[in-house]
Design an enzyme around this catalytic site. Structure first.
Site, mmCIF file in Angstrom:
data_model
loop_
_atom_site.group_PDB
_atom_site.id
_atom_site.type_symbol
_atom_site.label_atom_id
_atom_site.label_comp_id
_atom_site.label_asym_id
_atom_site.label_seq_id
_atom_site.Cartn_x
_atom_site.Cartn_y
_atom_site.Cartn_z
ATOM 1 N N ASP A 1 -6.673 -6.184 -1.161
ATOM 2 C CA ASP A 1 -5.370 -6.722 -1.545
ATOM 3 C C ASP A 1 -5.494 -7.868 -2.544
ATOM 4 O OD1 ASP A 1 -3.791 -6.137 1.704
ATOM 5 O OD2 ASP A 1 -4.266 -4.808 0.024
ATOM 6 N N LYS B 1 6.879 5.849 6.703
ATOM 7 C CA LYS B 1 6.456 5.035 7.849
ATOM 8 C C LYS B 1 7.672 4.468 8.575
ATOM 9 C CE LYS B 1 2.464 3.814 5.117
ATOM 10 N NZ LYS B 1 2.016 2.898 4.062
ATOM 11 N N HIS C 1 0.823 -1.211 0.000
ATOM 12 C CA HIS C 1 0.000 0.000 0.000
ATOM 13 C C HIS C 1 0.857 1.263 0.000
ATOM 14 C CE1 HIS C 1 -2.927 -2.681 2.516
ATOM 15 N NE2 HIS C 1 -2.914 -3.052 1.233
ATOM 16 N N TYR D 1 3.330 1.736 13.859
ATOM 17 C CA TYR D 1 4.150 2.500 12.940
ATOM 18 C C TYR D 1 3.720 3.962 12.890
ATOM 19 C CZ TYR D 1 0.532 0.813 9.622
ATOM 20 O OH TYR D 1 -0.638 0.458 8.997
HETATM 21 C C1 LIG Z 1 -4.489 2.476 7.177
HETATM 22 C C2 LIG Z 1 -5.682 3.016 7.914
HETATM 23 C C3 LIG Z 1 -6.879 2.329 7.946
HETATM 24 N N1 LIG Z 1 -7.935 2.849 8.627
HETATM 25 C C4 LIG Z 1 -9.183 2.071 8.650
HETATM 26 C C5 LIG Z 1 -9.778 1.810 7.279
HETATM 27 C C6 LIG Z 1 -10.407 0.446 7.436
HETATM 28 O O1 LIG Z 1 -11.742 0.588 7.915
HETATM 29 C C7 LIG Z 1 -9.590 -0.254 8.519
HETATM 30 C C8 LIG Z 1 -8.616 -1.265 7.963
HETATM 31 O O2 LIG Z 1 -7.907 -0.624 6.917
HETATM 32 P P1 LIG Z 1 -7.019 -1.463 5.938
HETATM 33 O O3 LIG Z 1 -7.665 -2.777 5.629
HETATM 34 O O4 LIG Z 1 -6.647 -0.567 4.778
HETATM 35 O O5 LIG Z 1 -5.721 -1.761 6.827
HETATM 36 P P2 LIG Z 1 -4.350 -2.361 6.324
HETATM 37 O O6 LIG Z 1 -4.589 -3.413 5.281
HETATM 38 O O7 LIG Z 1 -3.600 -2.713 7.538
HETATM 39 O O8 LIG Z 1 -3.646 -1.143 5.606
HETATM 40 C C9 LIG Z 1 -2.373 -0.701 6.011
HETATM 41 O O9 LIG Z 1 -1.464 -1.692 5.599
HETATM 42 C C10 LIG Z 1 -0.213 -1.309 5.117
HETATM 43 C C11 LIG Z 1 0.797 -2.348 5.512
HETATM 44 C C12 LIG Z 1 0.221 0.075 5.368
HETATM 45 O O10 LIG Z 1 1.410 0.390 5.380
HETATM 46 C C13 LIG Z 1 -0.797 1.132 5.509
HETATM 47 O O11 LIG Z 1 -0.650 1.814 6.745
HETATM 48 C C14 LIG Z 1 -2.172 0.647 5.385
HETATM 49 O O12 LIG Z 1 -2.511 0.607 4.014
HETATM 50 O O13 LIG Z 1 -8.875 0.797 9.188
HETATM 51 C C15 LIG Z 1 -7.863 4.059 9.299
HETATM 52 O O14 LIG Z 1 -8.835 4.506 9.924
HETATM 53 N N2 LIG Z 1 -6.676 4.749 9.262
HETATM 54 C C16 LIG Z 1 -5.582 4.285 8.607
HETATM 55 O O15 LIG Z 1 -4.516 4.960 8.624
#
Ligand SMILES: Cc1cn([C@H]2C[C@H](O)[C@@H](COP(=O)(O)OP(=O)(O)O[C@H]3O[C@H](C)C(=O)[C@H](O)[C@H]3O)O2)c(=O)[nH]c1=O
Length: 182
Positions: free
Chosen positions: A169, A70, A61, A130
């Site tokens: 993803d 990060k 991402h 992070y």
């Molecule tokens: C990233 C993020 C997500 N959210 C909420 C949005 C969704 O409702 C929930 C899960 O989000 P997501 O599935 O995108 O989370 P990850 O798959 O862990 O995403 C992260 O994974 C990779 C490894 C990264 O480096 C980024 O920080 C980020 O993209 O958290 C938020 O409220 N704030 C945030 O900063």
């Protein structure tokens, strides 16, 4: 703290100084002055914390607005953490760095702005925290496929288990179709 170079000059591996004694340990996990002096001149505005079960792969991402650097560390378990250079003008465009981060080794990975980030969890659970240099902006978020053949990231996948992915993803773009930074 010790700063270790990686195959991509802007991506740094950081080993904090750990003070262990009979009670346990203490370490400074981040200091503005030392980070600016030895790693990167940047400010952090948002801290994240995520917990994932074994076999979870989150990524790759990045954001094209509110572009985030990060500083990643693991507080429990172990994960393989990856940074991919998405900067077209960079001599390492499309190259990646992968490191093992764990509660045990206490190492941190600096993923600069302009890089995609992802990780794969090796232990029953892993938690990472992070620091981000800009705010979350979902409208500007992009994903690159974890198993893109051009990137050819050597994920230490657990034998026979496909990684656990979010819907986002699973439908990520190929590296060539992904938006890159100029
Ligand atoms: C990233 C993020 C997500 N959210 C909420 C949005 C969704 O409702 C929930 C899960 O989000 P997501 O599935 O995108 O989370 P990850 O798959 O862990 O995403 C992260 O994974 C990779 C490894 C990264 O480096 C980024 O920080 C980020 O993209 O958290 C938020 O409220 N704030 C945030 O900063």
């Amino acid at each position: 703290m010790r700063v270790i170079a990686t195959e991509i000059p802007d991506v740094k591996l950081i080993e904090p100084t750990v003070y262990a004694d009979a009670r346990g340990f203490f370490m400074e996990t981040w200091r503005d002055d030392l980070f600016r002096q030895h790693v990167s001149e940047c400010s952090f505005v948002q801290d994240n914390h995520s917990k994932s079960c074994q076999g979870t792969l989150r990524g790759l991402h990045y954001q094209t607005e509110n572009v985030q650097g990060k500083l990643v560390r693991v507080t429990s378990g172990e994960m393989f953490d990856v940074a991919v250079d998405m900067r077209q003008s960079s001599s390492t465009f499309g190259q990646w760095v992968g490191v093992m981060l764990s509660a045990e080794n206490k190492r941190q990975l600096w993923v600069p702005p302009g890089f995609a980030h992802g990780f794969y969890v090796l232990t029953e659970y892993a938690e990472c925290v992070y620091r981000c240099t800009d705010y979350y902006n979902p409208s500007a978020e992009h994903t690159v496929s974890w198993d893109d053949p051009t990137l050819a990231i050597n994920w230490p996948l657990i034998e026979g288990n496909p990684p656990l992915l979010s819907v986002k993803d699973r439908i990520a773009k190929s590296f060539f179709d992904a938006v890159a930074f100029s």
